[in-house]
Design an enzyme around this catalytic site. Sequence first.
Site, PDB file in Angstrom:
ATOM      1  CG  HIS A  68      61.472  52.962  58.757  1.00  0.00           C
ATOM      2  ND1 HIS A  68      60.931  53.492  59.912  1.00  0.00           N
ATOM      3  CD2 HIS A  68      62.806  53.233  58.811  1.00  0.00           C
ATOM      4  CE1 HIS A  68      61.895  54.068  60.616  1.00  0.00           C
ATOM      5  NE2 HIS A  68      63.038  53.906  59.984  1.00  0.00           N
ATOM      6  CG  HIS A 151      66.838  46.425  57.678  1.00  0.00           C
ATOM      7  ND1 HIS A 151      67.241  47.252  56.653  1.00  0.00           N
ATOM      8  CD2 HIS A 151      66.154  47.217  58.533  1.00  0.00           C
ATOM      9  CE1 HIS A 151      66.803  48.476  56.875  1.00  0.00           C
ATOM     10  NE2 HIS A 151      66.149  48.480  58.018  1.00  0.00           N
TER      11      HIS A 151
HETATM   12 FE   FE2 Z   1      66.793  52.612  56.532  1.00  0.00          FE
HETATM   13 FE   FE2 Z   2      65.841  50.363  58.946  1.00  0.00          FE
END
Ligand code: FE2
Ligand code: FE2
Length: 276
Positions: A68, A151
């Site tokens: 994001h 991530h």
């Molecule tokens: Fe997140």
């Molecule tokens: Fe994420």
Amino acid sequence: MRLLLIGDIVGKPGRQIVVRCVRGLVEREGIDLVVANAENCAGGSGLTPANYQELVAAGVDCITLGDHIFRRREIATVLDSQPNIVKPANFPPQAPGREWAVVRARNGVDVAVFSLLGRVFMRPVDCPWAAADRVLGEIPAEVKVILLDFHAEATSDKQLMGRYLDAKVSAVLGTHTHVPTADECILPGGTAFQCDVGMTGPTDSILGRRTDRVMESTLTFYPTPFEVAGGDVRLMGTTVDAGPTTGRATASLRLSIDEQAAAALSAAQLSKRPVG
Ligand SMILES: [Fe+2]
Ligand SMILES: [Fe+2]
């Protein structure tokens, strides 16, 4: 020395608990460096320059992001200008931001921080393993303590990255799923590992968003705004103890600070402020 990685900070509730208790946590736990994944700070998606300033002022030393990262375009100037925030290192080289950062910890030791995106159920990105090799080749040899925020969605990918970088970095800690895993350990070569350190935000939710909204959209296929939830806010993260000269990890501990504990940490800090 002790490092802390704070899991994905979600929305205003997540930011507020960080602001309320990071300084107290640093003092209570003897933390030398605070790294936070901030990809969900701005209303649940992205990070604004104001959010960045708020987190740094609260005591966060270095910021990682994730899929994001660019939901708020204005973060690009911060990514390009500030020394303590990184983009995923397997993003296109043309994307704004640096691939790794070296940040000085409270004990004077320089720590390298970088992040990578996984490729299972994620947007297509460059090979995280090749990117890890490239980053480790660029980090100055004198910097021994290295933290990777991986991530990623798949636990198998995360375990593979832990093994791939065992003995090469101090810690491979996961983010993105917003759900903490109970697998923290020190791998044979001395790298601390955990699939996911969890989420900092409202846990009475679906990954930080209002349960009723996510439920409605899931059952009807009719889109609804996934507003950030509000209940049972927690700060989740994991500390790693590492030798400042060896870079090898010796201990790792999961943290989950609820609102009551955060208030106590905040009160302890306030009581130490000089009067007058
Ligand atoms: Fe997140
Ligand atoms: Fe994420």
